[in-house]
Design a protein around this motif. Structure first.
Motif, PDB file in Angstrom:
ATOM      1  N   TYR A 119      41.216   9.565  38.346  1.00 13.87           N
ATOM      2  CA  TYR A 119      40.764  10.331  39.380  1.00 13.87           C
ATOM      3  C   TYR A 119      40.340  11.425  40.032  1.00 13.87           C
ATOM      4  CZ  TYR A 119      41.756   4.998  41.333  1.00 13.87           C
ATOM      5  OH  TYR A 119      42.485   4.093  41.590  1.00 13.87           O
ATOM      6  N   GLU A 120      40.542  12.225  39.525  1.00 17.18           N
ATOM      7  CA  GLU A 120      40.717  13.585  39.195  1.00 17.18           C
ATOM      8  C   GLU A 120      39.258  13.552  38.878  1.00 17.18           C
ATOM      9  OE1 GLU A 120      41.459  16.314  40.491  1.00 17.18           O
ATOM     10  OE2 GLU A 120      43.123  15.058  41.140  1.00 17.18           O
ATOM     11  N   ALA A 121      38.673  13.020  37.616  1.00 15.01           N
ATOM     12  CA  ALA A 121      37.355  12.588  37.346  1.00 15.01           C
ATOM     13  C   ALA A 121      36.540  12.317  38.492  1.00 15.01           C
ATOM     14  CB  ALA A 121      37.375  12.637  36.391  1.00 15.01           C
ATOM     15  N   GLY A 122      36.952  11.390  39.474  1.00  9.66           N
ATOM     16  CA  GLY A 122      36.227  11.192  40.756  1.00  9.66           C
ATOM     17  C   GLY A 122      35.834   9.823  40.023  1.00  9.66           C
ATOM     18  N   GLN A 123      36.253   9.189  40.126  1.00  7.57           N
ATOM     19  CA  GLN A 123      36.261   7.427  39.454  1.00  7.57           C
ATOM     20  C   GLN A 123      34.730   6.407  38.981  1.00  7.57           C
ATOM     21  OE1 GLN A 123      37.871   4.739  42.768  1.00  7.57           O
ATOM     22  NE2 GLN A 123      38.975   7.238  43.391  1.00  7.57           N
ATOM     23  N   ARG A 124      34.374   8.469  38.262  1.00  8.42           N
ATOM     24  CA  ARG A 124      33.181   7.682  37.487  1.00  8.42           C
ATOM     25  C   ARG A 124      33.028   7.903  36.095  1.00  8.42           C
ATOM     26  NH1 ARG A 124      27.503  11.778  39.266  1.00  8.42           N
ATOM     27  NH2 ARG A 124      26.584  10.891  37.950  1.00  8.42           N
ATOM     28  N   TYR A 125      33.976   8.706  35.404  1.00  7.10           N
ATOM     29  CA  TYR A 125      34.372   8.512  33.327  1.00  7.10           C
ATOM     30  C   TYR A 125      35.394   7.816  33.068  1.00  7.10           C
ATOM     31  CZ  TYR A 125      30.484  12.678  34.653  1.00  7.10           C
ATOM     32  OH  TYR A 125      30.462  12.987  34.855  1.00  7.10           O
ATOM     33  N   ASN A 126      34.375   7.347  31.758  1.00  6.60           N
ATOM     34  CA  ASN A 126      35.914   6.592  31.548  1.00  6.60           C
ATOM     35  C   ASN A 126      36.457   7.692  30.804  1.00  6.60           C
ATOM     36  OD1 ASN A 126      34.788   3.837  30.396  1.00  6.60           O
ATOM     37  ND2 ASN A 126      32.450   5.412  30.179  1.00  6.60           N
ATOM     38  N   VAL A 127      38.273   7.275  30.381  1.00  7.63           N
ATOM     39  CA  VAL A 127      39.285   8.095  30.095  1.00  7.63           C
ATOM     40  C   VAL A 127      40.117   7.142  29.670  1.00  7.63           C
ATOM     41  CG1 VAL A 127      41.193   9.126  31.089  1.00  7.63           C
ATOM     42  CG2 VAL A 127      39.860   9.033  32.597  1.00  7.63           C
ATOM     43  N   MET A 128      40.298   7.503  28.167  1.00  8.50           N
ATOM     44  CA  MET A 128      41.093   7.691  26.737  1.00  8.50           C
ATOM     45  C   MET A 128      42.566   9.094  26.698  1.00  8.50           C
ATOM     46  SD  MET A 128      42.434   5.497  24.559  1.00  8.50           S
ATOM     47  CE  MET A 128      40.961   4.145  23.926  1.00  8.50           C
TER      48      MET A 128
ATOM     49  N   GLY B  97      37.887   2.703  32.638  1.00  6.22           N
ATOM     50  CA  GLY B  97      36.440   2.987  32.708  1.00  6.22           C
ATOM     51  C   GLY B  97      36.128   1.291  32.237  1.00  6.22           C
ATOM     52  N   TRP B  98      34.668   1.943  31.641  1.00  2.99           N
ATOM     53  CA  TRP B  98      34.022   0.048  31.517  1.00  2.99           C
ATOM     54  C   TRP B  98      34.123  -0.138  29.548  1.00  2.99           C
ATOM     55  CZ3 TRP B  98      34.033   4.632  34.580  1.00  2.99           C
ATOM     56  CH2 TRP B  98      33.893   4.020  36.170  1.00  2.99           C
ATOM     57  N   PHE B  99      34.375  -0.694  29.259  1.00  3.66           N
ATOM     58  CA  PHE B  99      34.895  -1.104  28.096  1.00  3.66           C
ATOM     59  C   PHE B  99      34.892  -2.560  27.850  1.00  3.66           C
ATOM     60  CE2 PHE B  99      38.715  -0.202  30.433  1.00  3.66           C
ATOM     61  CZ  PHE B  99      39.453  -1.541  29.635  1.00  3.66           C
ATOM     62  N   ASP B 100      34.277  -2.571  26.451  1.00  2.18           N
ATOM     63  CA  ASP B 100      34.701  -3.663  25.196  1.00  2.18           C
ATOM     64  C   ASP B 100      35.502  -3.715  24.406  1.00  2.18           C
ATOM     65  OD1 ASP B 100      33.187  -6.113  26.977  1.00  2.18           O
ATOM     66  OD2 ASP B 100      31.264  -4.846  25.609  1.00  2.18           O
ATOM     67  N   ARG B 101      37.218  -4.209  24.481  1.00  7.09           N
ATOM     68  CA  ARG B 101      37.919  -4.321  23.830  1.00  7.09           C
ATOM     69  C   ARG B 101      37.873  -5.191  23.005  1.00  7.09           C
ATOM     70  NH1 ARG B 101      44.266  -3.414  24.593  1.00  7.09           N
ATOM     71  NH2 ARG B 101      44.800  -2.976  22.440  1.00  7.09           N
ATOM     72  N   ASP B 102      38.331  -5.084  21.436  1.00  2.00           N
ATOM     73  CA  ASP B 102      38.779  -5.825  20.273  1.00  2.00           C
ATOM     74  C   ASP B 102      39.583  -5.391  19.302  1.00  2.00           C
ATOM     75  OD1 ASP B 102      38.435  -7.888  18.664  1.00  2.00           O
ATOM     76  OD2 ASP B 102      36.633  -6.407  17.938  1.00  2.00           O
ATOM     77  N   GLY B 103      40.741  -5.168  19.804  1.00  2.00           N
ATOM     78  CA  GLY B 103      42.330  -5.013  19.378  1.00  2.00           C
ATOM     79  C   GLY B 103      42.428  -3.339  19.459  1.00  2.00           C
ATOM     80  N   GLY B 104      42.224  -2.869  18.328  1.00  2.00           N
ATOM     81  CA  GLY B 104      42.297  -1.257  18.546  1.00  2.00           C
ATOM     82  C   GLY B 104      41.362  -0.768  18.237  1.00  2.00           C
ATOM     83  N   ASN B 105      39.418  -1.340  18.698  1.00  2.00           N
ATOM     84  CA  ASN B 105      38.406  -1.115  18.440  1.00  2.00           C
ATOM     85  C   ASN B 105      37.959  -1.432  20.180  1.00  2.00           C
ATOM     86  OD1 ASN B 105      38.076  -0.240  16.147  1.00  2.00           O
ATOM     87  ND2 ASN B 105      37.827  -2.319  15.859  1.00  2.00           N
ATOM     88  N   VAL B 106      37.080  -0.227  20.858  1.00  2.00           N
ATOM     89  CA  VAL B 106      36.885   0.090  22.483  1.00  2.00           C
ATOM     90  C   VAL B 106      36.036   0.500  22.457  1.00  2.00           C
ATOM     91  CG1 VAL B 106      37.456   0.697  24.254  1.00  2.00           C
ATOM     92  CG2 VAL B 106      39.761   0.377  22.637  1.00  2.00           C
ATOM     93  N   THR B 107      34.647  -0.078  22.660  1.00  2.00           N
ATOM     94  CA  THR B 107      33.776   0.593  23.206  1.00  2.00           C
ATOM     95  C   THR B 107      33.378   0.753  24.794  1.00  2.00           C
ATOM     96  OG1 THR B 107      32.439  -0.655  20.986  1.00  2.00           O
ATOM     97  CG2 THR B 107      30.796  -0.445  22.773  1.00  2.00           C
ATOM     98  N   PHE B 108      33.186   1.861  25.649  1.00  2.00           N
ATOM     99  CA  PHE B 108      32.744   1.705  26.242  1.00  2.00           C
ATOM    100  C   PHE B 108      32.079   2.580  26.721  1.00  2.00           C
ATOM    101  CE2 PHE B 108      36.877   3.903  25.092  1.00  2.00           C
ATOM    102  CZ  PHE B 108      37.485   3.458  26.221  1.00  2.00           C
ATOM    103  N   ARG B 109      30.986   1.872  27.949  1.00  2.00           N
ATOM    104  CA  ARG B 109      29.374   1.806  28.321  1.00  2.00           C
ATOM    105  C   ARG B 109      29.789   3.367  29.862  1.00  2.00           C
ATOM    106  NH1 ARG B 109      31.425  -2.736  28.526  1.00  2.00           N
ATOM    107  NH2 ARG B 109      31.497  -3.608  30.894  1.00  2.00           N
ATOM    108  N   ARG B 110      28.583   3.897  30.202  1.00  2.00           N
ATOM    109  CA  ARG B 110      27.958   4.634  31.457  1.00  2.00           C
ATOM    110  C   ARG B 110      28.637   3.724  32.758  1.00  2.00           C
ATOM    111  NH1 ARG B 110      22.851   7.967  30.873  1.00  2.00           N
ATOM    112  NH2 ARG B 110      23.703   8.489  32.727  1.00  2.00           N
ATOM    113  N   SER B 111      29.520   4.602  33.344  1.00  2.00           N
ATOM    114  CA  SER B 111      29.468   3.787  35.263  1.00  2.00           C
ATOM    115  C   SER B 111      27.842   4.129  35.807  1.00  2.00           C
ATOM    116  CB  SER B 111      30.744   4.466  35.323  1.00  2.00           C
ATOM    117  OG  SER B 111      30.075   6.106  35.471  1.00  2.00           O
ATOM    118  N   TRP B 112      27.381   4.661  35.103  1.00  2.00           N
ATOM    119  CA  TRP B 112      25.838   4.817  36.114  1.00  2.00           C
ATOM    120  C   TRP B 112      24.411   4.265  35.926  1.00  2.00           C
ATOM    121  CZ3 TRP B 112      28.737   8.680  34.582  1.00  2.00           C
ATOM    122  CH2 TRP B 112      28.011  10.093  34.046  1.00  2.00           C
TER     123      TRP B 112
END
Length: 173
Positions: A96-105, A158-173
């Motif tokens: 929320y501090e990042a404006g709900q625009r970025y992925n967070v880990m 954020g915007w991601f696909d997960r397969d177990g411990g592997n996570v691929t994040f996409r841009r939100s825009w």
């Protein structure tokens, strides 16, 4: 937590409770207590000059209850009873501090992990009673957790696909 931080937190919680913002149920319980102080009883009967004293007694009860609740919460945090809540809080707050625009880990820094991230806008280590966590805010990339999972060790949003411990994040825009 230092004595100064505890006192500041207690003052904040107490003032919020007094305003009825944080603990309205507590405030109503304190005012409606079965064994009301004599000043409150007298004010209810309409005797002059006792209403202010009744308010002071109610305020004292609210502050006392608030202090007890604060101590219970503080003790639980210090004993690590809500570690998963702490990790989720770091994640949600960062998102929320990042404006709900970025992925967070958020990852327990004691875990083994690998990153390949693009557009990192925030990268910090946060240490507390639950250990050290790395907080990452970024545009996209790959993240692999080679250690233990679960809310006590990592959280992401954020915007991601997960397969177990592997996570691929996409841009939100």
């Amino acid at each position: 937590m230092s004595v100064v931080r505890k006192r500041l937190a207690l003052a904040f919680v107490s003032s919020a409770a007094l305003a009825g913002v944080l603990l309205p149920a507590t405030a109503s319980f304190a005012v409606e207590a079965p064994a009301a102080p004599k000043a409150v009883t007298a004010a209810a009967q309409g005797e002059a000059g006792t209403f202010a004293a009744g308010r002071v007694d109610a305020v004292t009860a609210i502050v006392d209850i608030t202090a007890r609740l604060y101590n219970i919460i503080n003790d639980a945090v210090e004993r690590g009873q809500n570690r998963s809540g702490y990790v989720k809080s770091l994640m949600e707050g960062s998102f929320y501090e990042a404006g709900q625009r970025y992925n967070v880990m958020v990852i327990n820094d004691a875990n083994r992990y690998s990153t390949h991230l693009q557009g990192v806008v925030y990268d910090a280590k946060v240490s507390g009673v639950h250990g050290t966590y790395r907080v990452l805010v970024f545009e996209s990339g790959q993240f692999t957790n080679h250690g233990d999972g679960g809310w006590i060790n990592w959280a992401f949003r954020g915007w991601f696909d997960r397969d177990g411990g592997n996570v691929t994040f996409r841009r939100s825009w």
